[in-house]
Design an enzyme around this catalytic site. Structure first.
Site: not given
Ligand code: GLY
Length: 603
Positions: A413, A450
């Protein structure tokens, strides 16, 4: 920028102009300064991880991405235009972390009407998704260093419908002025002419070299015999340059219908994905009411569900302001870290039990924030001793008790902060989930994984975790998984005074809370607040992880209070900008986290 009428806590000194190229000297400029004159783009980049600017600023975790945003601001774009340009440039220069194949959240403050808008462009599950489809991917304990266990390496089923192209388009439709074709240009140039891989990217490429070698784009970056990408040796991505220019010319539609959409479906299917053309066509950006609360005399505006990050931060701060009140007396560091660690246990249990996609499940925020419940949790605290996480567990009487779910650790991220010359503010967190997402590229960008952020059923995410799974965050058609992303803007009255957010799985919220707490409560300059050694503690496992730079005496003091400790490696990355108003002038203290080698840019 024009000064809003009310002043935040006045600051009389400027502390962060560190041997800068092109940032202002330590001199606040009048707020009525004339329009910004053009200057060579590279002169806008700070030489250090923190800098002070008079007009506008961008803080991201890659220097070339910060510069892309600053270029758009210098050309007259808004904070929305610059945030979009920075996101796209991150997709080029920091491709392990985010990009067009992923999604995210944008929190936007518009100065002209003081409105705050939250756009959710997170990836959604395909119509063919089932709760058990992901289970085989989520076996095995996530390693304590924040890496991803080989057994948990994602493949097709964890690929969600990308939201980033539609998110960028929507952000620009509402708040942009300069046009998508101009916004894509810095990123397209970077992809064409070459970007500079950071040490961070080089390190990730070594850990994920197996995945890179299986992908045609990855193979061009890691040829046979190489053990990864070399830091600072420029790399090109001509396919992404073409994709970006096509996006600029035609809009987001090209990702959701037609040849490119078909390519995405084919690439996902090639690794066992269940994404279809109909899933892509159906994707929509969601606007949600931001979550907000008053803490330490400020208004904190942050991400609502399906993020649990905003809730966890506000719930933690509600306890912190009782246990470590603000004021002039500087608390002992061990007291602060003990209180922070204790403050996260209960909110993480709440997250594990009650959070899911708000379009599908009801997240009982009012009940969770009920003053009597916060007071009851605050009373559990013992300033001298760590309490077991379950001592802070307060199941809601109106809900079936159910067991709290395991929370995936996660990593990856990117976060972007922007303040423009008119006082508009963007706080955007963007992700493809774990490094290089699903490890499959299309047209120069990586597809996300995701959907790993859903909890699996029926097996626990981690044998090391005592927490079994629950239903609310299970994968189902159209759902978006619970996130930890915590894009935040802190206000004093109507005026934004701090923009902040971070990356790094569940450590996002603990890191953002720590850095923001230091900046707001201790008035620590943001460069220091962002760089300061951090800890992490969630409800389970019952371990307080401390970055190796944490003072030994402080760690010893925490152990003496009963915390089991270990070393926190691969922690989160935080970006922040503080907006300082003093004597009728405004300046911007911007910081990129030195842990990832980012630098802010601006004028
Ligand atoms: N994939 C990291 C988050 O959405 O927290």
């Amino acid at each position: 920028m024009n000064p809003p009428p009310r002043s935040a806590r006045p600051r009389t000194t400027l502390t962060l102009c560190l041997a800068l190229l092109g940032c202002t000297s330590a001199r606040a400029v009048p707020a009525s300064a004339p329009a910004v004159a053009p200057a060579p783009a590279s002169s806008m980049l700070s030489a250090d991880h923190a800098a002070s600017f008079a007009h506008f600023a961008v803080a991201s975790d890659h220097p070339q991405a910060s510069l892309a945003g600053a270029e758009i601001l210098a050309a007259g774009g808004t904070a929305a235009d610059a945030a979009a340009a920075t996101m796209l440039a991150l997709g080029v220069a920091s491709p392990a972390s985010s990009g067009l194949g992923g999604g995210g959240f944008a929190l936007y403050y518009r100065a002209s009407d003081h409105s705050v808008t939250f756009l959710d462009f997170r990836e959604s599950a395909p119509a063919a998704m089932t709760a058990t489809l992901l289970t085989p991917l989520q076996m095995g304990p996530p390693p304590r260093d924040g890496g991803v266990a080989p057994a948990a390496r994602s493949t097709g089923p964890s690929i969600g419908v990308p939201g980033e192209p539609r998110g960028i388009e929507e952000l620009l439709r509402r708040f942009g002025t300069i046009g998508l074709a101009r916004v894509v240009e810095p990123a397209a140039r970077l992809a064409d002419e070459g970007f500079t891989p950071s040490e961070h990217l080089a390190g990730l490429s070594q850990r994920f070299v197996g995945a890179l070698r299986h992908d045609p784009l990855g193979q061009t970056w890691v040829p046979d015999g190489a053990d990864g990408i070399r830091a600072n040796a420029p790399l090109r991505n001509p396919a992404l340059a073409r994709t970006l220019r096509a996006f600029g010319a035609n809009g987001a539609q090209i990702f959701y219908e037609g040849a490119l959409a078909e390519e995405i479906v084919r690439a996902a299917a090639g690794v066992g994905g269940v994404l279809t053309a109909a899933d892509l066509r159906a994707y929509r950006v969601a606007q949600r009411a931001p979550l907000e609360g008053n803490r330490y005399g400020h208004r904190w505006v942050t991400a609502p569900p399906e993020s649990a990050g905003g809730y966890t931060m506000l719930a933690s701060l509600a306890l912190m302001e009782r246990w470590v009140p603000g004021g002039n007396a500087r608390p002992a560091e061990a007291d602060v870290l003990h209180a922070l660690a204790e403050s996260w246990r209960g909110p993480f249990l709440d997250r594990a039990r009650y959070f899911g996609d708000p379009d599908f499940v009801s997240v009982p925020l009012d009940a969770l924030f009920a003053p009597a419940r916060v007071a009851a949790r605050a009373a559990v605290f013992d300033a001298a001793h760590a309490r077991p996480s379950m001592a802070y567990d307060l199941p809601l009487p109106e809900r079936a008790a159910g067991a709290p779910a395991a929370v995936p650790l996660g990593t990856g991220t990117s976060h972007i902060c922007v303040v423009d010359a008119a006082g508009n503010v963007a706080s955007v967190t963007t992700t493809i989930n774990i490094p290089f997402g699903a490890g499959v590229s299309v047209a120069g960008f990586w597809l996300n994984d995701e959907l790993d952020d859903f909890t699996s059923a029926p097996s626990p995410n981690s044998p090391a975790s005592p927490l079994p799974t629950s239903a609310l965050n299970q994968a189902a058609p159209g759902r978006r998984p619970v996130s930890t992303m915590t894009p935040t803007i802190v206000f004093a009255g109507n005026d934004p005074v701090l923009v902040i957010g971070g990356s790094g799985g569940t450590r996002i919220v603990t890191s953002v809370t720590q850095a923001a707490w230091r900046a707001v409560v201790l008035d620590t300059p943001v460069g220091e607040a962002v760089a300061f050694p951090r800890i992490h503690q969630a409800a389970a496992p019952d371990v307080l992880s401390a970055e190796p730079a944490t003072a030994e005496a402080v760690v010893a003091e925490l152990r003496a209070r009963g915390h089991q400790t270990d070393a926190l490696r691969g922690g989160a990355i935080v970006q922040a900008i503080r907006i300082v108003r003093a004597g009728g002038a405004v300046h911007l203290e911007a910081a990129s986290d030195p842990r990832k080698g980012g630098r802010p840019a601006g004028r």
